[in-house]
Design a protein around this motif. Structure first.
Motif, PDB file in Angstrom:
ATOM      1  N   THR A 428     -11.845   9.047   2.748  1.00 22.53           N
ATOM      2  CA  THR A 428     -10.543   8.422   2.546  1.00 22.53           C
ATOM      3  C   THR A 428     -10.329   7.300   3.544  1.00 22.53           C
ATOM      4  OG1 THR A 428      -9.650  10.527   1.768  1.00 22.53           O
ATOM      5  CG2 THR A 428      -8.062   8.831   2.379  1.00 22.53           C
ATOM      6  N   THR A 429      -9.987   6.141   3.042  1.00 26.20           N
ATOM      7  CA  THR A 429      -9.750   4.983   3.899  1.00 26.20           C
ATOM      8  C   THR A 429      -8.265   4.684   4.080  1.00 26.20           C
ATOM      9  OG1 THR A 429      -9.785   3.510   1.979  1.00 26.20           O
ATOM     10  CG2 THR A 429     -11.889   3.887   3.113  1.00 26.20           C
ATOM     11  N   PHE A 430      -7.383   5.447   3.425  1.00 22.78           N
ATOM     12  CA  PHE A 430      -5.968   5.082   3.397  1.00 22.78           C
ATOM     13  C   PHE A 430      -5.073   6.315   3.411  1.00 22.78           C
ATOM     14  CE2 PHE A 430      -7.126   6.020  -0.915  1.00 22.78           C
ATOM     15  CZ  PHE A 430      -5.989   6.527  -1.515  1.00 22.78           C
ATOM     16  N   LYS A 431      -3.786   6.054   3.596  1.00 23.89           N
ATOM     17  CA  LYS A 431      -2.754   7.076   3.451  1.00 23.89           C
ATOM     18  C   LYS A 431      -1.671   6.526   2.542  1.00 23.89           C
ATOM     19  CE  LYS A 431      -3.512   8.858   8.152  1.00 23.89           C
ATOM     20  NZ  LYS A 431      -2.885   9.046   9.492  1.00 23.89           N
ATOM     21  N   LEU A 432      -1.076   7.377   1.746  1.00 23.02           N
ATOM     22  CA  LEU A 432       0.006   6.949   0.861  1.00 23.02           C
ATOM     23  C   LEU A 432       1.308   6.804   1.642  1.00 23.02           C
ATOM     24  CD1 LEU A 432      -0.769   9.197  -2.231  1.00 23.02           C
ATOM     25  CD2 LEU A 432      -1.118   6.724  -2.046  1.00 23.02           C
ATOM     26  N   PRO A 433       2.243   5.972   1.158  1.00 23.32           N
ATOM     27  CA  PRO A 433       3.519   5.806   1.856  1.00 23.32           C
ATOM     28  C   PRO A 433       4.268   7.130   1.966  1.00 23.32           C
ATOM     29  CG  PRO A 433       3.260   4.143   0.140  1.00 23.32           C
ATOM     30  CD  PRO A 433       2.156   5.138  -0.044  1.00 23.32           C
ATOM     31  N   THR A 434       5.026   7.249   3.033  1.00 21.08           N
ATOM     32  CA  THR A 434       5.871   8.419   3.214  1.00 21.08           C
ATOM     33  C   THR A 434       6.845   8.539   2.051  1.00 21.08           C
ATOM     34  OG1 THR A 434       5.727   8.222   5.610  1.00 21.08           O
ATOM     35  CG2 THR A 434       7.571   9.501   4.734  1.00 21.08           C
ATOM     36  N   GLN A 435       7.109   9.765   1.631  1.00 20.42           N
ATOM     37  CA  GLN A 435       8.036   9.989   0.520  1.00 20.42           C
ATOM     38  C   GLN A 435       9.390   9.368   0.845  1.00 20.42           C
ATOM     39  OE1 GLN A 435       8.468  14.087  -0.550  1.00 20.42           O
ATOM     40  NE2 GLN A 435       9.562  13.658  -2.448  1.00 20.42           N
ATOM     41  N   GLY A 436       9.948   8.662  -0.103  1.00 24.93           N
ATOM     42  CA  GLY A 436      11.226   7.997   0.101  1.00 24.93           C
ATOM     43  C   GLY A 436      11.093   6.528   0.429  1.00 24.93           C
ATOM     44  N   HIS A 437       9.921   6.117   0.891  1.00 26.41           N
ATOM     45  CA  HIS A 437       9.690   4.701   1.158  1.00 26.41           C
ATOM     46  C   HIS A 437       9.223   4.012  -0.127  1.00 26.41           C
ATOM     47  CE1 HIS A 437       9.913   6.132   5.266  1.00 26.41           C
ATOM     48  NE2 HIS A 437       9.972   4.879   5.686  1.00 26.41           N
ATOM     49  N   TYR A 438       9.747   2.835  -0.375  1.00 20.35           N
ATOM     50  CA  TYR A 438       9.415   1.985  -1.513  1.00 20.35           C
ATOM     51  C   TYR A 438       9.946   2.513  -2.845  1.00 20.35           C
ATOM     52  CZ  TYR A 438       6.448  -0.436   1.804  1.00 20.35           C
ATOM     53  OH  TYR A 438       6.002  -1.137   2.897  1.00 20.35           O
ATOM     54  N   SER A 439      10.596   3.669  -2.872  1.00 16.48           N
ATOM     55  CA  SER A 439      11.276   4.166  -4.079  1.00 16.48           C
ATOM     56  C   SER A 439      10.384   4.070  -5.314  1.00 16.48           C
ATOM     57  CB  SER A 439      12.571   3.370  -4.313  1.00 16.48           C
ATOM     58  OG  SER A 439      13.418   3.462  -3.206  1.00 16.48           O
ATOM     59  N   LEU A 440       9.168   4.569  -5.196  1.00 17.12           N
ATOM     60  CA  LEU A 440       8.220   4.467  -6.300  1.00 17.12           C
ATOM     61  C   LEU A 440       8.531   5.484  -7.382  1.00 17.12           C
ATOM     62  CD1 LEU A 440       4.901   4.067  -4.286  1.00 17.12           C
ATOM     63  CD2 LEU A 440       6.338   2.286  -5.279  1.00 17.12           C
ATOM     64  N   VAL A 441       8.692   4.984  -8.590  1.00 12.21           N
ATOM     65  CA  VAL A 441       8.873   5.853  -9.746  1.00 12.21           C
ATOM     66  C   VAL A 441       7.914   5.362 -10.813  1.00 12.21           C
ATOM     67  CG1 VAL A 441      10.472   6.745 -11.469  1.00 12.21           C
ATOM     68  CG2 VAL A 441      11.319   6.155  -9.194  1.00 12.21           C
ATOM     69  N   ALA A 442       6.782   6.020 -10.939  1.00 13.37           N
ATOM     70  CA  ALA A 442       5.785   5.565 -11.909  1.00 13.37           C
ATOM     71  C   ALA A 442       6.352   5.692 -13.317  1.00 13.37           C
ATOM     72  CB  ALA A 442       4.513   6.403 -11.785  1.00 13.37           C
ATOM     73  N   PRO A 443       6.006   4.758 -14.199  1.00 14.61           N
ATOM     74  CA  PRO A 443       6.523   4.819 -15.576  1.00 14.61           C
ATOM     75  C   PRO A 443       6.214   6.153 -16.236  1.00 14.61           C
ATOM     76  CG  PRO A 443       5.382   2.746 -15.146  1.00 14.61           C
ATOM     77  CD  PRO A 443       5.114   3.639 -13.966  1.00 14.61           C
TER      78      PRO A 443
END
Length: 625
Positions: A428-443
């Motif tokens: 793994t080269t990355f980490k996902l954003p903390t929950q609540g950051h960027y308000s991502l709601v996938a379609p």
């Protein structure tokens, strides 16, 4: 009319012989400024719209990206309000911003700009002076020695209005011929000068902050406008250098040193976050990736392009970019010497030149010169192909490399594996954003990884294993990354223009595709880089391209804003606006003629630095004499 009359008064005052005339000059400048804006108020808006018809957003958008776009439009209008429309105005803008007279040949330079319909805004050339100002503290004779053809491996010299190419070592990327061709096109207007060139990918000068700070303060304190009675209008030339015996040349002390991060942080201000943070143990330390909003961002998105690219502000980059892990080549010095090159880190002291790749007609950097299709004919998605460059990636270190992270973060399978925990930690080269950051709601309430699989096509074409396999055919068999990356066939640049979103990220240094993407594609360029280039002052983030943080932590929010529009409105129209403005603007300010104008101005200023009469060397308007 008002500006021309004021220009004449100011030039007459500059030619005076008494102090009180400078007092009159100040009063005249204030008066003329008021008169100018009264006179221009009815036409300035029309002129700006004619130059740059940026669509306005009628209401500030609630999303941070919408607000950043509105702010960028306003900044562009402010910048263009300072455009010079005649030689008198250009001289006045130069004088007020540079605190010196323009160099000899300034009139011919401006005439060329007019002939090629160039947009002349003095701020567009700030990079030249940021790069050159420290060299004012080095005596001209010493500066000539430090730039002499006898002191460097690759030099372009101008003698008697002709450019001469000198190389003593191989130039595998073919950069010197491209640079030489550009200088030779301009040589008829240029003074004698020597230009040492850096043909390596990586930038090479890292002078400690304390020395550069002292030199900048000294230069500012000694800067002055030469009095008319003392001005010399002709360059002296380089007779002393040409007559100097070869055994008296300047010896550049190049050192092969590392790790590079520990060299770079010495160039950071003492109070910057990175100054006292040591490099990581590249063979044992894990990635240090922030998962909240990046420093200096506006609710998670880049708002200051300069700070976003400055490693001194982001110590975590020491574990997230190949430049700081193990560059392909490193040959550096902490001495201040003239060295011209296509890109540099914000703290490097190299002098920027338009990159050879932007001057090249090779398809890998310039496509075929084709314009991309209309926006409505493009695919709603992201395309990227490239090699796993960025440094020597090894079995122990590849997890720290920026291109590997970029490919994984935009690969739906890898992201879904991270979401579900099925992607092994050691791959793994990355980490996902903390929950609540960027308000991502996938379609349609799918996972982020599943959604990305539908909108992104991102892959390596070559793995660049180190050491390289003895048989090139075995390149696809890179055992330490094979489980995590699937190679795909290259896609010609012009074919990539069929997608709406074109990411552009660093390789070993800057990416050579950026200019063509802006100039020809008609797509939205998603740009992440640590490197500075000649054009930075003339491109506006969020208006001509979309900036990304170098962690790429914001990329999901950016893609969601533009591609998952059903819950936020018609953001496809905003994307089309950025794509259109990027192409229109690039075709006004990133042309070969614009690169020639930048190079011409740079050479005039550097030649003045090397002249024994530099303090009184300058251009005089006919009305002054």
């Amino acid at each position: 009319m008002a500006s021309e009359m004021c220009g004449r008064f100011i030039r007459l005052c500059l030619g005076g012989h008494r102090i009180f005339k400078y007092i009159i000059l100040i009063a005249l400048i204030l008066t003329c400024t008021i008169a100018y804006f009264i006179n221009e108020s009815n036409t300035s808006a029309e002129r700006v719209d004619r130059i740059h018809a940026a669509p306005l957003v009628s209401q500030p958008h609630e999303h941070p990206i919408g607000k950043l776009i509105v702010h960028a439009q306003a900044e562009q209008r402010r910048l263009l309000s300072r455009q010079s429309h005649n030689l008198s105005m250009a001289m006045m803008r130069y004088h007020e911003r540079r605190g010196r007279r323009p160099p000899p040949g300034f009139d011919a330079w401006y005439k060329y700009a007019q002939k090629h319909d160039a947009i002349v805004v003095e701020e567009f050339f700030d990079r030249i002076y940021d790069d050159l100002n420290p060299f004012w503290t080095i005596e001209p004779r010493e500066l000539r020695r430090r730039s002499s053809p006898w002191a460097h491996e690759h030099v372009i010299s101008v003698r008697n209005r002709k450019a001469i190419l000198k190389t003593t070592h191989a130039d595998p990327m073919g950069r010197m011929p491209e640079w030489h061709r550009l200088v030779d096109e301009l040589a008829q207007w240029l003074p004698d000068v020597d230009l040492p060139m850096n043909i390596m990918d990586e930038s090479r000068l890292l002078v400690p902050w304390e020395e550069i700070n002292d030199r900048m303060q000294q230069e500012a304190a000694e800067r002055s406008v030469a009095h008319l009675s003392t001005v010399r209008t002709e360059f002296t030339g380089l007779p002393s250098i040409d007559a100097e015996p070869e055994d008296d040349h300047f010896d550049v002390r190049w050192e092969l040193m590392g790790p590079y991060w520990d060299l770079l942080r010495q160039s950071c201000p003492p109070d910057s976050p990175s100054r006292n943070i040591s490099s990581i143990d590249i063979y044992h330390d894990a990635i240090d990736m922030p998962i909240t909003y990046p420093r200096h961002s506006f609710l998670g998105y880049v708002q200051n392009w300069t700070l976003a690219r400055d490693p001194c502000q982001h110590p975590h980059l020491r574990s997230l970019h190949g430049t700081f892990i193990e560059p392909v080549s490193i040959k550096t010095t902490q001495s201040l010497i003239p060295l011209f090159g296509g890109s540099k880190l914000p703290r490097n002291n190299d002098i920027l030149f338009p990159p050879a790749m932007y001057l090249s007609a090779e398809g890998v950097y310039a496509g075929r010169g084709d314009q991309g299709p209309e926006w409505t004919q493009k695919k709603d998605g992201v395309i990227w192909r490239g090699v796993a460059s960025g440094g020597r990636n090894k079995a122990e270190t590849w997890m720290h490399f920026h291109r590997h992270r970029f490919v994984q973060m935009l690969n739906g399978t890898a992201v879904h594996g991270s979401e579900t925990g099925s992607l092994p930690a050691d791959g793994t080269t990355f980490k996902l954003p903390t929950q609540g950051h960027y308000s991502l709601v996938a379609p349609r309430n799918e996972s982020l990884g599943i959604w990305l699989s539908a909108v992104t096509d991102v892959a390596f074409t070559r793995l660049e294993c180190f050491p390289l396999p003895p048989n090139p055919a075995d390149e696809a068999l890179c055992p330490y990354t094979n489980p995590y990356f699937v190679l795909r066939a290259p896609i010609p640049m012009h074919a990539q223009y069929g997608f709406k979103y074109l990411p552009d990220v660093d390789g070993n240094s800057y990416s050579g595709r950026f200019r063509a993407f802006l100039h020809d594609s008609g797509s939205v360029v998603l740009k992440a880089t640590l490197y500075c280039e000649w054009h930075d002052s003339r491109l506006m983030p969020w208006l001509h391209f979309v900036p990304l943080d170098n962690t790429f932590i914001d990329v999901y929010g950016v893609l969601h804003f533009f591609l998952a529009a059903e819950d936020n409105g018609a953001h496809d129209e905003l994307a089309e606006s950025i794509a259109r403005e990027g192409r229109v603007w690039a075709n006004k300010v990133l042309r070969r003629a614009d690169m020639a104008l930048y190079t011409w101005r740079l050479i005039l200023e550097f030649a003045r630095l090397c002249d024994d009469s530099r303090d009184v060397l300058g251009w005089i308007d006919n009305l002054e004499s």
